[in-house]
Scaffold this active site. Structure first.
Site, mmCIF file in Angstrom:
data_model
loop_
_atom_site.group_PDB
_atom_site.id
_atom_site.type_symbol
_atom_site.label_atom_id
_atom_site.label_comp_id
_atom_site.label_asym_id
_atom_site.label_seq_id
_atom_site.Cartn_x
_atom_site.Cartn_y
_atom_site.Cartn_z
ATOM 1 N N LYS A 22 3.869 -1.332 8.001
ATOM 2 C CA LYS A 22 3.900 -2.603 7.520
ATOM 3 C C LYS A 22 4.744 -2.667 6.125
ATOM 4 O O LYS A 22 5.903 -2.955 5.665
ATOM 5 C CB LYS A 22 2.998 -3.064 7.843
ATOM 6 C CG LYS A 22 3.050 -4.721 7.179
ATOM 7 C CD LYS A 22 1.132 -4.875 6.685
ATOM 8 C CE LYS A 22 0.863 -5.989 5.871
ATOM 9 N NZ LYS A 22 0.748 -5.860 4.993
ATOM 10 N N ASN A 23 4.164 -1.982 4.527
ATOM 11 C CA ASN A 23 4.259 -2.048 3.630
ATOM 12 C C ASN A 23 5.774 -1.702 3.013
ATOM 13 O O ASN A 23 5.635 -2.007 2.157
ATOM 14 C CB ASN A 23 3.315 -1.516 2.480
ATOM 15 C CG ASN A 23 1.907 -3.192 3.189
ATOM 16 O OD1 ASN A 23 2.617 -4.453 3.551
ATOM 17 N ND2 ASN A 23 1.019 -2.151 2.761
ATOM 18 N N CYS A 117 -3.883 -16.242 -1.392
ATOM 19 C CA CYS A 117 -4.835 -15.080 -0.044
ATOM 20 C C CYS A 117 -6.226 -15.126 -0.549
ATOM 21 O O CYS A 117 -6.459 -15.043 -1.648
ATOM 22 C CB CYS A 117 -4.263 -13.232 0.257
ATOM 23 S SG CYS A 117 -4.717 -12.409 0.951
ATOM 24 N N ARG A 122 -4.558 -12.902 -7.205
ATOM 25 C CA ARG A 122 -3.356 -11.675 -7.060
ATOM 26 C C ARG A 122 -2.422 -12.496 -7.254
ATOM 27 O O ARG A 122 -0.565 -12.590 -6.841
ATOM 28 C CB ARG A 122 -3.065 -11.176 -5.397
ATOM 29 C CG ARG A 122 -3.989 -10.724 -4.369
ATOM 30 C CD ARG A 122 -3.528 -11.153 -2.947
ATOM 31 N NE ARG A 122 -3.687 -9.444 -2.818
ATOM 32 C CZ ARG A 122 -2.460 -9.222 -1.834
ATOM 33 N NH1 ARG A 122 -2.208 -9.939 -0.970
ATOM 34 N NH2 ARG A 122 -1.444 -8.028 -1.801
ATOM 35 N N ASP A 305 -6.476 -1.141 2.464
ATOM 36 C CA ASP A 305 -6.289 -1.871 3.454
ATOM 37 C C ASP A 305 -7.038 -0.697 4.626
ATOM 38 O O ASP A 305 -7.138 -1.996 5.780
ATOM 39 C CB ASP A 305 -4.782 -1.400 3.731
ATOM 40 C CG ASP A 305 -3.761 -2.145 2.358
ATOM 41 O OD1 ASP A 305 -4.501 -3.179 1.685
ATOM 42 O OD2 ASP A 305 -2.471 -2.413 2.749
ATOM 43 N N ARG A 397 0.879 -10.020 12.216
ATOM 44 C CA ARG A 397 0.890 -9.608 11.241
ATOM 45 C C ARG A 397 1.024 -8.126 10.631
ATOM 46 O O ARG A 397 1.878 -7.926 10.206
ATOM 47 C CB ARG A 397 0.934 -10.925 9.964
ATOM 48 C CG ARG A 397 0.619 -12.187 10.696
ATOM 49 C CD ARG A 397 0.382 -13.006 8.937
ATOM 50 N NE ARG A 397 0.575 -12.026 7.785
ATOM 51 C CZ ARG A 397 0.410 -11.673 7.048
ATOM 52 N NH1 ARG A 397 -1.001 -11.758 7.453
ATOM 53 N NH2 ARG A 397 0.373 -10.887 6.001
HETATM 54 N N1 EPU Z 1 -1.539 -7.121 -10.052
HETATM 55 C C1 EPU Z 1 -1.614 -8.132 -10.958
HETATM 56 N N2 EPU Z 1 -1.120 -8.230 -11.765
HETATM 57 C C2 EPU Z 1 0.478 -7.944 -11.024
HETATM 58 C C3 EPU Z 1 0.388 -7.256 -9.523
HETATM 59 C C4 EPU Z 1 -0.536 -7.213 -8.747
HETATM 60 O O1 EPU Z 1 -3.303 -8.011 -11.687
HETATM 61 O O2 EPU Z 1 1.356 -8.481 -11.421
HETATM 62 C C5 EPU Z 1 -2.900 -6.160 -9.507
HETATM 63 C C6 EPU Z 1 -3.397 -7.480 -7.459
HETATM 64 O O3 EPU Z 1 -3.902 -8.582 -8.615
HETATM 65 C C7 EPU Z 1 -4.598 -6.530 -7.533
HETATM 66 C C8 EPU Z 1 -3.974 -5.213 -8.188
HETATM 67 O O4 EPU Z 1 -3.387 -5.474 -9.076
HETATM 68 O O5 EPU Z 1 -5.607 -6.235 -7.977
HETATM 69 C C9 EPU Z 1 -2.874 -4.194 -7.446
HETATM 70 O O6 EPU Z 1 -2.186 -5.315 -6.329
HETATM 71 P P1 EPU Z 1 -0.882 -4.681 -5.800
HETATM 72 O O7 EPU Z 1 0.435 -5.378 -6.740
HETATM 73 O O8 EPU Z 1 -0.233 -2.972 -6.309
HETATM 74 O O9 EPU Z 1 -0.762 -5.257 -4.554
HETATM 75 P P2 EPU Z 1 0.624 -5.782 -3.696
HETATM 76 O O10 EPU Z 1 1.736 -4.864 -4.410
HETATM 77 O O11 EPU Z 1 0.053 -7.665 -3.580
HETATM 78 C C10 EPU Z 1 0.662 -4.257 -1.749
HETATM 79 C C11 EPU Z 1 -0.320 -4.244 0.359
HETATM 80 C C12 EPU Z 1 -0.732 -4.867 0.071
HETATM 81 C C13 EPU Z 1 -2.364 -3.258 -0.348
HETATM 82 C C14 EPU Z 1 -1.239 -3.404 -1.814
HETATM 83 C C15 EPU Z 1 -2.960 -2.035 -2.780
HETATM 84 C C16 EPU Z 1 2.236 -5.291 0.443
HETATM 85 C C17 EPU Z 1 3.004 -6.040 1.481
HETATM 86 N N3 EPU Z 1 0.952 -5.097 0.280
HETATM 87 O O12 EPU Z 1 -0.091 -5.286 -2.381
HETATM 88 O O13 EPU Z 1 -1.402 -4.878 1.868
HETATM 89 O O14 EPU Z 1 -3.177 -3.930 -0.556
HETATM 90 O O15 EPU Z 1 -0.279 -3.258 -2.178
HETATM 91 O O16 EPU Z 1 -1.670 -1.030 -1.937
HETATM 92 O O17 EPU Z 1 2.692 -4.585 0.404
HETATM 93 C C18 EPU Z 1 -2.179 -4.824 3.466
HETATM 94 O O18 EPU Z 1 -0.936 -4.520 4.369
HETATM 95 O O19 EPU Z 1 -3.810 -5.456 3.995
HETATM 96 C C19 EPU Z 1 -2.463 -5.699 2.199
HETATM 97 C C20 EPU Z 1 -3.276 -6.559 1.026
#
Ligand code: EPU
Length: 439
Positions: A22-23, A117, A122, A305, A397
């Site tokens: 998915k991701n 979320c 986030r 996850d 999803r």
């Molecule tokens: N963060 C910040 N600032 C940013 C970006 C992230 O503070 O600009 C923080 C977030 O708040 C969080 C941490 O950094 O506490 C990690 O966030 P990350 O950006 O790595 O996660 P994401 O890109 O928002 C993706 C996946 C998530 C998965 C995470 C970690 C997608 C669409 N989502 O989220 O997937 O948990 O990476 O591996 O790719 C899921 O599939 O259930 C899911 C939540």
């Protein structure tokens, strides 16, 4: 809206084929719009998030065919850089990748902020910091991010947090920048490597994906390409944990066992037998699991996850387990629902202490997000009696053909329209109105 009826206490047995990740899919699909022409993506999972993404691209003017049996054709020749419907954009978290891809190709993007979320704050500040460092002016206008630049110029960017989303998004914008971008403190998840492989197949020059420093040598333009998405390690982890929770024997095919190392290690520590070879992994769970400690961390740590499913398994362990959430501020929304099934869990800040119980009891429960839903489905599969999981939309999803796949390994699971949707149709006050998606 639908709900799942599960008659549990029934070991899962058999072979299951794991789908595309998915991701990775939700990043590779928008990456395809970096080039005019027709790209082909294979091994896409049949999940709600991919469907929503293809609808958004179609609204932006791309010609989209599929996915049919996992294959999607995207012709982004006539794509426009604005007009993504806010409602759809807010439905999926990964809509933030449109920003990087549109900025890269058109030097202009206008996209709604991704929805909030229920797994803690986030922010996307690191994404925006990266775009600004490349020379874009970024503003927020009526809930939309507007990013524009006369030119994108390669530069040195240090991420304050090794964010998956920011790493990929900045890569998407930087592949068409002038000169070289050096991105430091990058996330290292295998889907980052997958996205980089696709970009390189399109003609980009990305080096170092999968390490904490990625170099992106900008090129003048990209062309369409064909790419197959890597297997979904979280789908695999979920079914592996479901097999363990039901004391079953399940072989998962089309996986990369290496990507599951942290999950396999924890399952083994809990006394589960995990065998692996080539592209399969087998989980054999004759007994009750042992209590263990789990801390979620960025890859190669234990994936956040897979934490909610793992928690369900540990509710059945002999002894006291501890789970610490190291990625999100809070990701324990599923705990209250698990408690309805006879679990004994205490949440303290970013940790949960789980006193194992001998068995769970079926109950009506509500999924409020994707992985919370997965944890409840596993609880239902393991519990005595009947469990009704509402909010299935969330689960779909991110998990393809959920009932079909579970039934193929012996689960007793059926779907029906939820009572809440009946109540809605009648104008009633439905407790179960759900907040769609956004993982
Ligand atoms: N963060 C910040 N600032 C940013 C970006 C992230 O503070 O600009 C923080 C977030 O708040 C969080 C941490 O950094 O506490 C990690 O966030 P990350 O950006 O790595 O996660 P994401 O890109 O928002 C993706 C996946 C998530 C998965 C995470 C970690 C997608 C669409 N989502 O989220 O997937 O948990 O990476 O591996 O790719 C899921 O599939 O259930 C899911 C939540």
């Amino acid at each position: 809206m639908a709900e799942l009826l599960i008659r549990g206490d029934n070991p899962l047995n058999g072979d299951l084929v794991i789908g595309g990740r998915k991701n990775s899919a939700v990043a590779v699909v928008p990456a395809a719009i970096l080039a005019a022409g027709n790209s082909t993506l294979e091994n896409l999972p049949a999940i709600g998030d991919v469907k929503t993404y293809t609808e958004i691209l179609a609204r932006l003017g791309a010609k989209v065919e599929g996915p049919h049996e996992g294959t999607l054709h995207i012709d982004a020749t006539r794509l426009r850089p604005e007009g993504a419907p806010m409602g759809m954009v807010k439905r999926i978290r990964a809509s933030y990748y449109l920003l990087g891809a549109l900025l890269g190709r058109f030097r202009y993007a206008r996209v709604g902020l991704p929805g909030g979320c229920d797994i803690g704050q986030r922010p996307i500040d690191q994404h925006l910091k990266g775009f600004r460092a490349l020379g874009a002016e970024v503003t927020i206008d009526h809930g939309e991010v507007v990013a524009q630049a006369d030119a994108l110029i390669g530069t040195h960017i240090y991420l304050d947090i090794a964010s998956v989303g920011a790493t990929i998004n900045i890569m998407l914008a930087a592949v068409l920048a002038k000169g070289t971008t050096v991105l430091e403190n990058c996330a290292k998840e295998p889907h980052i490597v997958d996205v980089a492989s696709f970009l390189n197949a399109m003609g980009a020059r990305v080096v170092g994906a999968g390490t904490d420093t990625i170099k992106i040598h900008g090129v003048e333009e990209l062309g369409p390409a064909t790419h197959a998405i890597i297997p979904d390690e979280i789908e695999a982890a979920t079914y592996a944990i479901a097999a363990a929770a039901t004391r079953g024997d399940v072989t998962l095919v089309n996986v990369v066992p290496k990507h599951l190392d942290s999950v396999s290690a924890k399952l083994r520590e809990a006394g589960i037998i995990v065998e692996e070879n080539g592209d399969w992994i087998r989980i054999i769970a004759p007994d009750r699991p042992n209590a263990i400690a789990v801390k979620t961390l960025p890859y190669p740590g234990f994936p956040t996850d897979a934490m909610p499913p793992m928690m369900t398994l540990l509710t059945l362990a002999s002894g006291t387990s501890v789970i610490s959430e190291g990625v999100y501020e809070s990701r324990f929304k599923h705990v209250d629902e698990l408690q309805r099934m006879g679990t004994n869990i205490r949440v303290e800040g970013r940790s949960a202490v789980i006193e194992g119980v001998e068995c769970l009891h079926g109950a009506p429960v509500q999924a409020t997000n994707l992985r919370a839903g997965a944890s409840l489905v596993i609880a239902g599969l393991a519990a005595q009696g009947e469990t009704c999981v509402g909010g299935v939309e969330h689960v779909e999803r991110g998990y393809e053909h959920l009932e079909r796949k579970l039934r193929s390994i012996g689960a007793r699971i059926d779907r029906r329209a939820s009572e809440a949707s009946d109540a809605n149709a009648e104008g009633g006050d439905a407790r179960r109105v759900v907040n769609l998606g956004r993982d």
